[in-house]
Design a protein around this motif. Sequence first.
Motif, PDB file in Angstrom:
ATOM      1  N   LYS A  70       7.986  -6.175   4.590  1.00  0.00           N
ATOM      2  CA  LYS A  70       8.885  -5.501   3.645  1.00  0.00           C
ATOM      3  C   LYS A  70      10.193  -5.101   4.326  1.00  0.00           C
ATOM      4  O   LYS A  70      11.272  -5.204   3.737  1.00  0.00           O
ATOM      5  N   THR A  71      10.074  -4.667   5.563  1.00  0.00           N
ATOM      6  CA  THR A  71      11.284  -4.296   6.296  1.00  0.00           C
ATOM      7  C   THR A  71      12.208  -5.502   6.439  1.00  0.00           C
ATOM      8  O   THR A  71      13.416  -5.404   6.216  1.00  0.00           O
TER       9      THR A  71
ATOM     10  N   PRO B  22       0.839  -1.204   0.000  1.00  0.00           N
ATOM     11  CA  PRO B  22       0.000   0.000   0.000  1.00  0.00           C
ATOM     12  C   PRO B  22       0.872   1.252   0.000  1.00  0.00           C
ATOM     13  O   PRO B  22       2.011   1.194   0.444  1.00  0.00           O
ATOM     14  N   ASP B  23       0.343   2.327  -0.504  1.00  0.00           N
ATOM     15  CA  ASP B  23       1.095   3.574  -0.378  1.00  0.00           C
ATOM     16  C   ASP B  23       0.251   4.683   0.240  1.00  0.00           C
ATOM     17  O   ASP B  23       0.664   5.344   1.151  1.00  0.00           O
TER      18      ASP B  23
ATOM     19  N   ASN C 113       4.444  10.366   5.087  1.00  0.00           N
ATOM     20  CA  ASN C 113       3.441   9.333   4.867  1.00  0.00           C
ATOM     21  C   ASN C 113       3.872   8.060   5.605  1.00  0.00           C
ATOM     22  O   ASN C 113       4.964   7.551   5.372  1.00  0.00           O
ATOM     23  N   PRO C 114       3.041   7.544   6.505  1.00  0.00           N
ATOM     24  CA  PRO C 114       3.455   6.345   7.253  1.00  0.00           C
ATOM     25  C   PRO C 114       3.796   5.159   6.339  1.00  0.00           C
ATOM     26  O   PRO C 114       4.516   4.257   6.756  1.00  0.00           O
ATOM     27  N   ASN C 115       3.278   5.171   5.123  1.00  0.00           N
ATOM     28  CA  ASN C 115       3.579   4.067   4.208  1.00  0.00           C
ATOM     29  C   ASN C 115       4.683   4.405   3.216  1.00  0.00           C
ATOM     30  O   ASN C 115       4.784   3.778   2.173  1.00  0.00           O
TER      31      ASN C 115
ATOM     32  N   PHE D  94       7.789   3.868   3.178  1.00  0.00           N
ATOM     33  CA  PHE D  94       8.736   2.797   2.854  1.00  0.00           C
ATOM     34  C   PHE D  94       8.045   1.602   2.207  1.00  0.00           C
ATOM     35  O   PHE D  94       8.699   0.651   1.821  1.00  0.00           O
ATOM     36  N   LEU D  95       6.728   1.655   2.152  1.00  0.00           N
ATOM     37  CA  LEU D  95       6.005   0.518   1.599  1.00  0.00           C
ATOM     38  C   LEU D  95       5.821   0.635   0.100  1.00  0.00           C
ATOM     39  O   LEU D  95       5.951  -0.347  -0.632  1.00  0.00           O
ATOM     40  N   SER D  96       5.500   1.828  -0.352  1.00  0.00           N
ATOM     41  CA  SER D  96       5.219   1.953  -1.787  1.00  0.00           C
ATOM     42  C   SER D  96       6.485   1.662  -2.596  1.00  0.00           C
ATOM     43  O   SER D  96       7.598   1.917  -2.151  1.00  0.00           O
ATOM     44  N   GLY D  97       6.263   1.124  -3.766  1.00  0.00           N
ATOM     45  CA  GLY D  97       7.399   0.852  -4.651  1.00  0.00           C
ATOM     46  C   GLY D  97       8.157  -0.410  -4.264  1.00  0.00           C
ATOM     47  O   GLY D  97       7.698  -1.225  -3.466  1.00  0.00           O
ATOM     48  N   GLY D  98       9.330  -0.540  -4.852  1.00  0.00           N
ATOM     49  CA  GLY D  98      10.109  -1.768  -4.684  1.00  0.00           C
ATOM     50  C   GLY D  98      10.912  -1.784  -3.395  1.00  0.00           C
ATOM     51  O   GLY D  98      10.784  -0.894  -2.556  1.00  0.00           O
ATOM     52  N   LEU D  99      11.737  -2.792  -3.261  1.00  0.00           N
ATOM     53  CA  LEU D  99      12.574  -2.899  -2.064  1.00  0.00           C
ATOM     54  C   LEU D  99      13.653  -1.831  -2.103  1.00  0.00           C
ATOM     55  O   LEU D  99      14.147  -1.465  -3.154  1.00  0.00           O
ATOM     56  N   ARG D 100      13.996  -1.341  -0.908  1.00  0.00           N
ATOM     57  CA  ARG D 100      14.994  -0.281  -0.810  1.00  0.00           C
ATOM     58  C   ARG D 100      16.388  -0.862  -0.613  1.00  0.00           C
ATOM     59  O   ARG D 100      16.557  -1.842   0.105  1.00  0.00           O
TER      60      ARG D 100
ATOM     61  N   VAL E 239       7.284   2.945  12.053  1.00  0.00           N
ATOM     62  CA  VAL E 239       6.845   2.998  10.655  1.00  0.00           C
ATOM     63  C   VAL E 239       7.303   1.751   9.906  1.00  0.00           C
ATOM     64  O   VAL E 239       6.589   1.203   9.071  1.00  0.00           O
ATOM     65  N   ARG E 240       8.484   1.287  10.243  1.00  0.00           N
ATOM     66  CA  ARG E 240       9.051   0.118   9.565  1.00  0.00           C
ATOM     67  C   ARG E 240       8.469  -1.192  10.093  1.00  0.00           C
ATOM     68  O   ARG E 240       8.826  -2.263   9.640  1.00  0.00           O
TER      69      ARG E 240
ATOM     70  N   GLU F 250      13.985  -6.209   3.279  1.00  0.00           N
ATOM     71  CA  GLU F 250      15.060  -5.261   2.970  1.00  0.00           C
ATOM     72  C   GLU F 250      16.267  -5.469   3.860  1.00  0.00           C
ATOM     73  O   GLU F 250      17.407  -5.267   3.438  1.00  0.00           O
TER      74      GLU F 250
ATOM     75  N   PRO G 230      16.669   2.708   3.927  1.00  0.00           N
ATOM     76  CA  PRO G 230      16.297   2.501   5.337  1.00  0.00           C
ATOM     77  C   PRO G 230      17.434   2.016   6.229  1.00  0.00           C
ATOM     78  O   PRO G 230      17.498   2.386   7.400  1.00  0.00           O
TER      79      PRO G 230
END
Lengths: 352, 690
Positions: free
Chosen positions: A118-119, A91-92, B678-680, B682-688, B466-467, A122, B436
């Motif tokens: 996701k964390t 989600p974004d 935005n709390p999300n 780090f969620l949007s898009g691909g892996l960092r 957030v993470r 990564e 991150p």
Amino acid sequence: MVIVVGPSFGESIGVRVPPDHWILIDSFSAQARRGRPATTRLTPLSDLLLDLESKAEVLALTHPHLDHCLGFDHLVDEFGAGAIGCVGIWPDEVATRMRDAATQQARHQRDAALASIKTRWEEDRDSEWRLKAGEQRRVGHDATIEVLFPDVEAIAEQEERGTYEDTNRCSSPMLLTWRRARVLLGADLLASSGWDRVVTEYPGLSNHSVLKVPHHASREAQHGGFLSPDPGTPRIWVATPWYRGGRRLPNVAACDGPDEQCHGPARLLRYNAELHLTTHGQWLTDELPGRRLSRSALEAVSGGGPRLNETRPVPPPPAPAADDAWVATAVDGDGRITELLHGPEAVVLTDP
Amino acid sequence: MASPALPDAKHLSHDFAERLVTARSRGERLDRPLAVDGPATAGKTATLEYLHSELLQRDGHIVPLIIGAPPLAPDAAPLVLMQLAEGLHLYDGVADRDIEEIADPTRPWGEKVRLVRSRVSSRAEDIVILCDEPLAWRDPGQPELADRVEDVWQDILFNGVGCSVVIAGKAPRAVRPEYHKLSAHSDPDGVIEQLRVLRPWADELRLLLGDELRYFSSLDLRLLVALAVVDGSRSAARWYETTPLAKELLALRLFERMRIKQEEWEGLLELWIYLACVRRPFEPALLEYSELYAALEPLQRSVLSEALLFQRGDQLVLHETLRTRVLSQLGESRTHQAHYSLADYFADRYADHERPQRRLEGMEAFDHASRVGRDDFARFPAFFVDQINLLGYRLSRRGRRSEAAEIFLRALQLDRYSDYANHYRAFNLDLLGQRPREVEKRYREAIRLNDRHPWWHSRLISFLVVRGKLEAARLALEAALPIILPADREPPPRIYRDVHLDIAANLVHRGQLDFASELLGLIPEHIAGQLEEYDHLRWIVDVLRYAEEHGQYVPLGVAKDISSWWVTGPFVVPAEPIGGEPLVRWLAGTIEDREDGMVHATMAEVQSEQGPDRLPKVGNLLFTLQQLEEWKLSDAASVLDVGDFIEIGFYGQDERIQRAARQPRGVGEVELPRVLGNPNRFLSGGLREG
């Protein structure tokens, strides 16, 4: 050992591969919603792993529906020690205003589950396990768990719909193979949107020892590709009933018509002698005539739910304690069932 | 340009000069610093200037150095240090090599302070440092940078280096100077005599206000004359006589009147704004450079030179009051062009290697460029890591986070031990939702370097929340609290706001209500009452928790009191009788599903307004869309959607009349707690990476 926990809102599966390799699929936090009292805070499988001082070698979220993902972030934090599986659609957008706090809180919790996954991906690249058809992970020395769905097309469609829209259509059934034993974990995949393609790609899925019946044994999720006639060896089929806002799954109505017209249990019982439900759910009230119930007996006491024209809200039945709503089965290396256990809330449906 | 007539300032400066020269000739030193104090326009700075020139005239060996910084300038400490270095350099007190070292941004701050201290110390008997308003150098809003000011105070100015010190304004608390009060009053005749073109207006004012003018400072009197030029003497005098605290408002009044009479005064107004952006005395050449001066009418030029500007040696200066009061009225966009142009002006002067003290002009160039976030900031010299940090801070404030992150990386390449740069590099990457791993590493490094800064902790913890790393967040919080909330004194409320409330807001967005509630519970009650956001956040946590456990049947904003909504309703169906039949029951609920003409709803109904049955009875209701139509739903059943709130009312003893209504969407929404980013993210898009 396969343990399926399902206290009527929430599903959590634990699989132990000998000697002590654990797989956890989905999660629930049995917090009350919409007037249903809280039971335990997190799947009892977490307590079990704590007792055993074990971690999960594989942890997977089949899809981010609330009844599968609540508390998953805690599982990742506390037990995730290997692969963390997820389709990986994130989600974004976030809300800045809310009207319905219950819905908003659920959304926040789903975001939290996905954030933790996701964390972890990564921070530990080896943990990244994208749930896509064909992806496999080895568990212990001699077990493999393989993702059967979603395929590339289904993932693209889900991305188009959005992270949380209709995610059953992109949920991830898996096949666990240990020596000659096969365990099919059906997630919440529906027949028309997924099983049609899965059974083509993976023939012979009816050859299994244990099936976690997809989507709470709903009519829409059953497919002939994994329901072919009993191969001769006993199969354990387990379903997790689901209840929300007066709606419930599965529907236990009898059926004389063709398979496609029958609700899940009626159809399932044509192919297997028993269907194990992790909880008797909301059908039964005071009376429980033993744990072994025929479908007709169940129908007789179910009462059929709130009646039309009834303007007095029908209070929801008490939620079963998550600790009591489970079915566990052990399978040997040849796929033979060696043990079958039921929690106090579990029931077995048989055709009369 | 007029020189102000400030007999008190002159007298005092003469006195000071006498004592300093005498002491030096006897080989003695003053026991403690001298200080001149007085109200804002009394002439404190002028006293230092008179003293500076008198000392130079009376004793060729004395090295008087005026140092100062604009009020609350975040780069005050580097500026003051460079003033000392450049000042000493003029008198050979600092060698070329030394000054190169001081201007080398790779050299640590502490080394530079030590170098200047040793050079001052080695000529302490000759040096008189004239500090202009040292207390104003320290910007409490930028505690990280303000600490540098303490270094200069303690290591060079007020801690026994041995040189003489004279202070204009208040001294830091630990310093006990010999204070001399300066009168705010001036010699009005002296001031008026120096006026040329503006003299007639001044004479008229003298006639109108008479003795009153004796209580004017030189600046106030000049401003009143300028106001008389703009508005007419009578009007100006009347305004003065009828306005409480008129003198304090003079600068603003003049500015506002010029704005109103823009047709006549636009040119001067623009130039005033331009000059207000200049932080230091400037050469008359700047007026020509601005291009605004050339366009001024003769009368406007006279107002500028006779009323607004003061002469300081061969330089000009706009009094600080005229700068700050005007700037406080203007948005950033109004001064953008001025700063942009001034950056070029000072950069050109810095590039001229023949100019004395050119590094001070280089610092001005950098400051102006950083204020507007110029893209080409590489061409503006930075001599201190703090300047680079400040540029990063300003870019960050403008939301130019990528550039800010890059700038803080540059700062870290110069000083890897800067907690500030570590933190803000992390913070900008964090809000961008990038790198991150580096974010966490740098947040933690900033805490390792300085564990007393609440933000350093709070932002790390919020980032972990957030993470989705809740366990790590809890551990970080447990480690932070004993440090930032010392047991022996009560911390200021802002710490609870920056730490407890900020983290709790992030926890809400991750559905962690227990943790959030726990954190809010740590705020002492009397402090919670002082925190503006506390009540809303507490309420949000409570309603989310209540809704999670009991469900929600009425939109939040419709019934804010979660514990009694069922008593205060109904909210949509009529509470009044229908056809003479009173309302006897009402249900409120949420549509859970609609399928094949059926509607599933979770509904709640009040049992009793009092007593143990006060909680509503909650249950499930199944009805048809057809029924809904019969109940005369106020809006079409077809628009009913999952998640909608509805009410059903029953009227008459036999409940014969039924009414249902949907609570309109958009009504009853409330704000979720605000969080940074935005709390999300780090969620949007691909892996960092990283």
